[in-house]
Design an enzyme around this catalytic site. Sequence first.
Site: not given
Length: 480
Positions: A277, A280, A308, A344, A362, A385
């Site tokens: 993580e 990431w 959108w 998360n 987003w 996102w």
Amino acid sequence: MTTALVLFHSNLRLGDNTALARAAAEADAVVPVFILDEKNGRAPGAASRWWLHRSLERLAAALEKTGSPLILRCGDTLAEVAALVSETGAEAVYLQHGYDPGVQEMEEQLHVWGQKNDVAVKRFGGQVLFRPEDISTQEDKPYTVFSPFWRTCLKEPAQGALVRTPKKLARPDSLPASLALDDLALLPEGYDWTGGLSDSFTPGEEAAYEVLDRFIEDGLETYKDDRDRPDLAHSTSRLSPHLRFGEISPRTIWQRVHTAMAERPALERGGEHFLRELGWRDFSYHLLHHFPDLPTRALKPAFDDFPWRSGDADTLTAWQQGQTGFPIVDAGMRQLWQTGWMHNRVRMIVASFLVKELLLHWREGEAWFWDTLVDADPASNTASWQWVAGSGADAAPYFRIFNPVLQGEKFDPAGDYVRRFVPEIADLPDTYIHKPWEAPRDLLDEAGITLGTTYPEPLVDRKEARKRALAAFETIKKDR
């Protein structure tokens, strides 16, 4: 006597701070400085401003003990550095290198200014484990898929020894003027809405080490199995805001976790997954470094034409306030509002709901998170996102739409998380806690629930929302 300025920005710590340690070793006197520059990178949101105030408060106290107090300024970084150099006679400026595009631009301007004015500008690592400049594909291109990126990172030399924390810092004979912390106006005026944040977190370097040690002791062994469970107390580390403000370095976490795994082999399974993580997080900065318009533009160009929905302020507000009628979504959004943080797994659920079931951009969600998260990070927030939206690197396919009912039943099986943050439906039995609209009328009456009054009806029909989302995806599918 030689004097050095040390600029604190996203490294609000004394430990493993190479810029501070090198300045202490190379100069006779050190002037620690924090400059609030709203144009230097992205201005922090409201929750982050609260954290920043408290973190600076603790950093100032720690520096005071070393003998050289923290100098606070507000305004253009370059102008304030030039003024401080003039006031102190400093010959060098030390800082931690950042990867926010605005910060990088400031650093380059500072470097050019230093060359013209015979002031050394020295930049050091510390924000990430592996520098984005050092990691590339065999074709010398940036990675856009995480797994090969991380495999390449792990082939790099092991992290070096942590930098020693200076115990004493010599101050110059005359200190430059400093603002008071309150002059930075980081805390809310009028109504103080930060009580839930204070109840949930303690900012500062000392607290960061306590959080890490507690997680290693109580949560690391079961991390891989429990990390998706928002109902469990120690399922995640909650280190993200401390990392965001550099109160603890990623290298410190890396080394402490490796030391713990070596001493207790039972921690290896959870520990390796946890360190992934951290990878990431590095990957997010890798993306931001190589794609500096990531916060505003889809990484996949096809999504520039995605249909959108726009102008639906009521729907966006319902999502923001946790009034969607889907309990796991509402619990997450209320946890965010109350505490400045969200688990998360739930972040993924609420994000998927916004962009795929509501078809809202987003960027709307990213902006809300930026303002309300205490760990709002310029790289991780945007990259995550875009990942959920399907427009980013290594992204989930757009047609993968999280079912909020199934997600709730799987990761909050007894409904403890929902009951904590959505108390108006707390008396429903477990069978219906994630889908109150399916509960029989007598059970709703017994639980004191009137759908549409005490708790919202579902904001969308999920079957119709899924059809709408897939139809929208088809419009750009040929361009992907």
